[in-house]
Scaffold this motif. Structure first.
Motif, PDB file in Angstrom:
ATOM      1  N   LEU A 221     -34.395 -49.292 -52.893  1.00 55.11           N
ATOM      2  CA  LEU A 221     -33.541 -50.231 -53.611  1.00 55.11           C
ATOM      3  C   LEU A 221     -32.546 -50.931 -52.680  1.00 55.11           C
ATOM      4  O   LEU A 221     -32.150 -52.078 -52.935  1.00 55.11           O
ATOM      5  CB  LEU A 221     -32.783 -49.507 -54.725  1.00 55.11           C
ATOM      6  N   ALA A 222     -32.161 -50.269 -51.609  1.00 55.76           N
ATOM      7  CA  ALA A 222     -31.186 -50.839 -50.683  1.00 55.76           C
ATOM      8  C   ALA A 222     -31.807 -51.830 -49.711  1.00 55.76           C
ATOM      9  O   ALA A 222     -31.090 -52.638 -49.107  1.00 55.76           O
ATOM     10  CB  ALA A 222     -30.490 -49.722 -49.904  1.00 55.76           C
ATOM     11  N   ALA A 223     -33.129 -51.789 -49.549  1.00 52.98           N
ATOM     12  CA  ALA A 223     -33.809 -52.662 -48.594  1.00 52.98           C
ATOM     13  C   ALA A 223     -34.042 -54.046 -49.183  1.00 52.98           C
ATOM     14  O   ALA A 223     -34.068 -54.236 -50.401  1.00 52.98           O
ATOM     15  CB  ALA A 223     -35.138 -52.034 -48.179  1.00 52.98           C
ATOM     16  N   ASP A 224     -34.229 -55.019 -48.301  1.00 57.77           N
ATOM     17  CA  ASP A 224     -34.597 -56.358 -48.761  1.00 57.77           C
ATOM     18  C   ASP A 224     -36.003 -56.374 -49.332  1.00 57.77           C
ATOM     19  O   ASP A 224     -36.283 -57.077 -50.299  1.00 57.77           O
ATOM     20  CB  ASP A 224     -34.498 -57.346 -47.596  1.00 57.77           C
ATOM     21  N   ARG A 225     -36.901 -55.578 -48.728  1.00 57.44           N
ATOM     22  CA  ARG A 225     -38.261 -55.414 -49.235  1.00 57.44           C
ATOM     23  C   ARG A 225     -38.684 -53.969 -49.030  1.00 57.44           C
ATOM     24  O   ARG A 225     -38.311 -53.337 -48.025  1.00 57.44           O
ATOM     25  CB  ARG A 225     -39.253 -56.340 -48.521  1.00 57.44           C
ATOM     26  N   GLY A 226     -39.452 -53.441 -49.977  1.00 61.25           N
ATOM     27  CA  GLY A 226     -39.886 -52.055 -49.869  1.00 61.25           C
ATOM     28  C   GLY A 226     -41.305 -51.868 -50.368  1.00 61.25           C
ATOM     29  O   GLY A 226     -41.843 -52.705 -51.102  1.00 61.25           O
ATOM     30  N   TRP A 227     -41.904 -50.747 -49.963  1.00 64.61           N
ATOM     31  CA  TRP A 227     -43.265 -50.403 -50.371  1.00 64.61           C
ATOM     32  C   TRP A 227     -43.328 -48.912 -50.672  1.00 64.61           C
ATOM     33  O   TRP A 227     -42.677 -48.100 -50.005  1.00 64.61           O
ATOM     34  CB  TRP A 227     -44.262 -50.722 -49.256  1.00 64.61           C
ATOM     35  N   ARG A 228     -44.091 -48.571 -51.697  1.00 65.99           N
ATOM     36  CA  ARG A 228     -44.371 -47.166 -51.966  1.00 65.99           C
ATOM     37  C   ARG A 228     -45.880 -46.978 -52.072  1.00 65.99           C
ATOM     38  O   ARG A 228     -46.606 -47.870 -52.531  1.00 65.99           O
ATOM     39  CB  ARG A 228     -43.683 -46.694 -53.241  1.00 65.99           C
ATOM     40  N   PRO A 229     -46.391 -45.817 -51.628  1.00 66.22           N
ATOM     41  CA  PRO A 229     -47.842 -45.575 -51.692  1.00 66.22           C
ATOM     42  C   PRO A 229     -48.300 -45.274 -53.111  1.00 66.22           C
ATOM     43  O   PRO A 229     -47.485 -45.102 -54.031  1.00 66.22           O
ATOM     44  CB  PRO A 229     -48.026 -44.365 -50.779  1.00 66.22           C
ATOM     45  N   GLY A 230     -49.621 -45.168 -53.278  1.00 63.11           N
ATOM     46  CA  GLY A 230     -50.194 -44.885 -54.590  1.00 63.11           C
ATOM     47  C   GLY A 230     -50.210 -43.419 -54.944  1.00 63.11           C
ATOM     48  O   GLY A 230     -50.841 -43.027 -55.931  1.00 63.11           O
ATOM     49  N   HIS A 231     -49.546 -42.595 -54.163  1.00 63.17           N
ATOM     50  CA  HIS A 231     -49.408 -41.168 -54.455  1.00 63.17           C
ATOM     51  C   HIS A 231     -47.923 -40.809 -54.387  1.00 63.17           C
ATOM     52  O   HIS A 231     -47.104 -41.616 -53.978  1.00 63.17           O
ATOM     53  CB  HIS A 231     -50.188 -40.329 -53.432  1.00 63.17           C
ATOM     54  N   GLY A 232     -47.591 -39.594 -54.785  1.00 65.03           N
ATOM     55  CA  GLY A 232     -46.224 -39.103 -54.637  1.00 65.03           C
ATOM     56  C   GLY A 232     -45.434 -39.170 -55.921  1.00 65.03           C
ATOM     57  O   GLY A 232     -45.890 -39.631 -56.968  1.00 65.03           O
ATOM     58  N   GLU A 233     -44.204 -38.712 -55.817  1.00 70.99           N
ATOM     59  CA  GLU A 233     -43.316 -38.562 -56.965  1.00 70.99           C
ATOM     60  C   GLU A 233     -43.045 -39.895 -57.663  1.00 70.99           C
ATOM     61  O   GLU A 233     -43.045 -39.987 -58.889  1.00 70.99           O
ATOM     62  CB  GLU A 233     -42.009 -37.933 -56.482  1.00 70.99           C
ATOM     63  N   LEU A 234     -42.794 -40.956 -56.884  1.00 71.72           N
ATOM     64  CA  LEU A 234     -42.504 -42.255 -57.485  1.00 71.72           C
ATOM     65  C   LEU A 234     -43.730 -42.845 -58.176  1.00 71.72           C
ATOM     66  O   LEU A 234     -43.631 -43.415 -59.262  1.00 71.72           O
ATOM     67  CB  LEU A 234     -41.975 -43.212 -56.415  1.00 71.72           C
TER      68      LEU A 234
END
Length: 269
Positions: A221-234
């Protein structure tokens, strides 16, 4: 450099043998590079392709590992390319500059924890009292900042983590389940605060970030752009945000995709 890349490590860029099962069938598995040895055994990997991408990224941006690992655990990792000038350990509790913890930063963090949340000892005592030895393998504290359990996931009662999260919320702490580890972390102890400090020091004009767990949400949320993978808690929670891209790739191939996205954004800048 004008671009700061702040990335989580475990299950985002590097993967244990257990986490490699997220990738694909054995016959199609990519070639791997071991980046961590522990007690004489290989422990963490990334793909050879990811290693090349990470090396290229170091030429275009300021790459900074951001991890919940302790300093000792982080120092076992040998990533491709030169050692990062900055690194964040213990979920923001330590800001390393050329491998050495900044004492002023750490002092400020510990002062905020003392003022804003219940003490570590109270949380540790609650974990020891309520966690069943049938499914707990280890009780640990990290850098005198937070606590975690190593558990047998298949034996873990479904509601126990939810109940712990409610108890912790009322005391200014948060709970995260990552693989076989359950983390209890003070809310003021964040990756994002340390990343903002590095951005201030370096004059970064663009901050990029990646992560897979609840403890990475504030970083993304603090970054200008972010990525999360298709696995994990999020991913399991379906977590999204306007400036965060949810990738379909899982396992080490997600690590490759994240590095490609970092490179693309840095080149566009």
């Amino acid at each position: 450099m004008p671009v700061l890349v702040a990335s989580d490590l475990d299950r985002t860029l590097i993967y244990s043998a257990a986490a490699l099962a997220l990738t694909m069938p054995d016959l199609r598995a990519p070639r791997l590079l071991c980046v961590e040895i522990y007690e004489g055994r290989p422990l963490s990997y990334l793909t050879e392709t990811a290693a090349g991408l990470l090396t290229d990224l170091g030429d275009r941006a300021l790459f900074m590992p951001v991890t919940t690992r302790t300093r000792k655990q982080y120092q076992r990792i040998n990533l491709p390319g030169p050692p990062p000038r900055y690194a964040i350990c213990a979920n923001g509790g330590h800001l390393l500059v050329d491998g050495v913890s900044d004492p002023g930063w750490h002092a400020g963090v510990t002062a905020r924890l003392a003022d804003e949340c219940a003490p570590l000892g109270e949380v540790q005592e609650h974990l020891l009292r309520t966690a069943d030895p049938v499914w707990v393998r280890k009780h640990r504290t990290a850098e005198d900042l937070f606590a975690y359990l190593v558990v047998e996931r298949e034996l873990l009662p479904g509601d126990w983590v939810k109940d712990l999260a409610v108890w912790a919320e009322n005391r200014g702490w948060t709970v995260s389940l990552q693989g076989r580890k359950i983390y209890a972390v003070p809310k003021p102890l964040t990756k994002s605060a340390a990343v903002r400090e590095v951005a201030r020091r370096t004059g970064a004009e663009l901050t990029l970030a990646a992560g897979d767990s609840l403890l990475d949400a504030d970083l993304l949320l603090a970054a200008d752009r972010g990525w999360r993978p298709g696995h994990g808690e999020l991913a399991d929670a379906g977590w999204t945000a306007p400036a965060v891209s949810a990738l379909p790739e899982r396992g080490v191939l997600a690590g490759e995709r994240i590095l490609r996205e970092f490179l693309r954004a840095a080149r566009e800048r």
